[in-house]
Design a protein around this motif. Structure first.
Motif, PDB file in Angstrom:
ATOM      1  N   THR A  66       2.012   8.345   0.117  1.00 44.63           N
ATOM      2  CA  THR A  66       1.055   9.222  -0.568  1.00 44.63           C
ATOM      3  C   THR A  66      -0.163   9.454   0.317  1.00 44.63           C
ATOM      4  OG1 THR A  66       1.796   8.458  -2.728  1.00 44.63           O
ATOM      5  CG2 THR A  66      -0.372   9.488  -2.638  1.00 44.63           C
ATOM      6  N   TRP A  67      -0.658   8.397   0.972  1.00 45.02           N
ATOM      7  CA  TRP A  67      -1.809   8.524   1.872  1.00 45.02           C
ATOM      8  C   TRP A  67      -1.483   9.517   2.992  1.00 45.02           C
ATOM      9  CZ3 TRP A  67      -6.667   6.112   1.867  1.00 45.02           C
ATOM     10  CH2 TRP A  67      -7.420   6.255   3.041  1.00 45.02           C
ATOM     11  N   PHE A  74       0.851  -1.191   0.000  1.00 45.57           N
ATOM     12  CA  PHE A  74       0.000   0.000   0.000  1.00 45.57           C
ATOM     13  C   PHE A  74       0.891   1.246   0.000  1.00 45.57           C
ATOM     14  CE2 PHE A  74      -2.535   3.188   2.357  1.00 45.57           C
ATOM     15  CZ  PHE A  74      -3.598   3.288   1.493  1.00 45.57           C
ATOM     16  N   ASP A  75       0.516   2.269  -0.760  1.00 44.52           N
ATOM     17  CA  ASP A  75       1.300   3.505  -0.869  1.00 44.52           C
ATOM     18  C   ASP A  75       1.041   4.406   0.339  1.00 44.52           C
ATOM     19  OD1 ASP A  75       2.754   5.699  -1.617  1.00 44.52           O
ATOM     20  OD2 ASP A  75       1.737   5.989  -3.547  1.00 44.52           O
ATOM     21  N   SER A  76       1.608   4.022   1.470  1.00 44.77           N
ATOM     22  CA  SER A  76       1.411   4.757   2.721  1.00 44.77           C
ATOM     23  C   SER A  76       1.895   6.195   2.639  1.00 44.77           C
ATOM     24  CB  SER A  76       2.146   4.059   3.868  1.00 44.77           C
ATOM     25  OG  SER A  76       1.529   2.851   4.181  1.00 44.77           O
ATOM     26  N   GLU A 100      -7.723   8.554  -4.885  1.00 42.98           N
ATOM     27  CA  GLU A 100      -7.126   7.706  -5.912  1.00 42.98           C
ATOM     28  C   GLU A 100      -6.634   6.379  -5.333  1.00 42.98           C
ATOM     29  OE1 GLU A 100      -4.045  10.111  -7.637  1.00 42.98           O
ATOM     30  OE2 GLU A 100      -5.460  11.674  -8.249  1.00 42.98           O
ATOM     31  N   LEU A 101      -6.463   6.318  -4.011  1.00 46.18           N
ATOM     32  CA  LEU A 101      -5.944   5.114  -3.356  1.00 46.18           C
ATOM     33  C   LEU A 101      -7.040   4.231  -2.750  1.00 46.18           C
ATOM     34  CD1 LEU A 101      -2.875   6.675  -1.506  1.00 46.18           C
ATOM     35  CD2 LEU A 101      -2.818   5.150  -3.482  1.00 46.18           C
ATOM     36  N   LYS A 160      -5.543  12.873  -3.276  1.00 45.68           N
ATOM     37  CA  LYS A 160      -4.655  11.729  -3.514  1.00 45.68           C
ATOM     38  C   LYS A 160      -5.191  10.474  -2.839  1.00 45.68           C
ATOM     39  CE  LYS A 160      -0.542  14.582  -3.991  1.00 45.68           C
ATOM     40  NZ  LYS A 160       0.709  14.997  -3.355  1.00 45.68           N
ATOM     41  N   ARG A 161      -5.803  10.630  -1.670  1.00 45.51           N
ATOM     42  CA  ARG A 161      -6.375   9.466  -0.983  1.00 45.51           C
ATOM     43  C   ARG A 161      -7.516   8.857  -1.790  1.00 45.51           C
ATOM     44  NH1 ARG A 161      -6.666  11.416   5.335  1.00 45.51           N
ATOM     45  NH2 ARG A 161      -4.420  11.352   5.730  1.00 45.51           N
ATOM     46  N   SER A 217      -9.226   2.122  -4.004  1.00 42.25           N
ATOM     47  CA  SER A 217      -9.250   0.714  -4.436  1.00 42.25           C
ATOM     48  C   SER A 217      -8.060  -0.052  -3.856  1.00 42.25           C
ATOM     49  CB  SER A 217      -9.287   0.601  -5.959  1.00 42.25           C
ATOM     50  OG  SER A 217      -8.162   1.213  -6.528  1.00 42.25           O
ATOM     51  N   ASP A 218      -6.906   0.603  -3.732  1.00 43.61           N
ATOM     52  CA  ASP A 218      -5.748  -0.040  -3.089  1.00 43.61           C
ATOM     53  C   ASP A 218      -6.013  -0.243  -1.599  1.00 43.61           C
ATOM     54  OD1 ASP A 218      -4.395  -0.052  -5.490  1.00 43.61           O
ATOM     55  OD2 ASP A 218      -3.254   1.751  -5.066  1.00 43.61           O
ATOM     56  N   PHE A 219      -6.678   0.724  -0.979  1.00 35.72           N
ATOM     57  CA  PHE A 219      -7.020   0.603   0.437  1.00 35.72           C
ATOM     58  C   PHE A 219      -7.968  -0.575   0.659  1.00 35.72           C
ATOM     59  CE2 PHE A 219      -9.843   1.579   4.017  1.00 35.72           C
ATOM     60  CZ  PHE A 219      -8.901   1.606   5.039  1.00 35.72           C
TER      61      PHE A 219
END
Length: 132
Positions: A31-32, A27-29, A45-46, A42-43, A48-50
């Motif tokens: 950027t979050w 997970f792109d922590s 966009e994340l 930006k969150r 689905s990754d979350f």
């Protein structure tokens, strides 16, 4: 003896940083965490990754949540030492006034009295593709 006194705190910090389970490391922590209060979108966009890691976070200790998602944008203290951490995933009035909860969508992470994640919900449920 002096070397031991210096190495102990450093070793402790290294161990704490290593406390993120492998299943959550993709997970792109960064950027979050950089998108405090969700004001830069930006969150969003994340999301689905979350969703891919959301179920993995159940039962994890509070420090794991903070390692992965960072300091919460807001938190609420509940009865029996339970807490809810709020992480905004879209811009809203919280971008102008950070001291009041906004109607913007957010992730809500409930931490039980044992310091473990017991529930993760959205303020306004989002439609996402099911993770595979």
């Amino acid at each position: 003896m002096l070397k031991l006194n210096i190495l102990a705190p450093v070793a402790g910090l290294l161990l704490l940083g290593a406390c993120t389970p492998d299943s959550l490391k993709d997970f792109d922590s960064d950027t979050w965490k950089d998108d405090r209060f969700g004001c830069d979108s930006k969150r969003a966009e994340l999301v689905s990754d979350f969703e891919k890691i959301r179920k993995e976070m159940y039962g994890k200790k509070e420090y794991v949540v903070r390692n992965v998602l960072g300091k919460p944008d807001s938190e609420e203290l509940m009865e029996r030492s339970q807490r809810i951490y709020f992480y905004y995933i879209e811009p809203g009035t919280q971008c102008q006034n950070r001291k009041q909860l906004s109607e913007a969508n957010r992730v809500q992470v409930r931490i039980n009295s044992l310091g473990k994640v017991s529930e993760i919900t959205y303020y306004k449920p989002v439609e996402t593709a099911n993770p595979e």
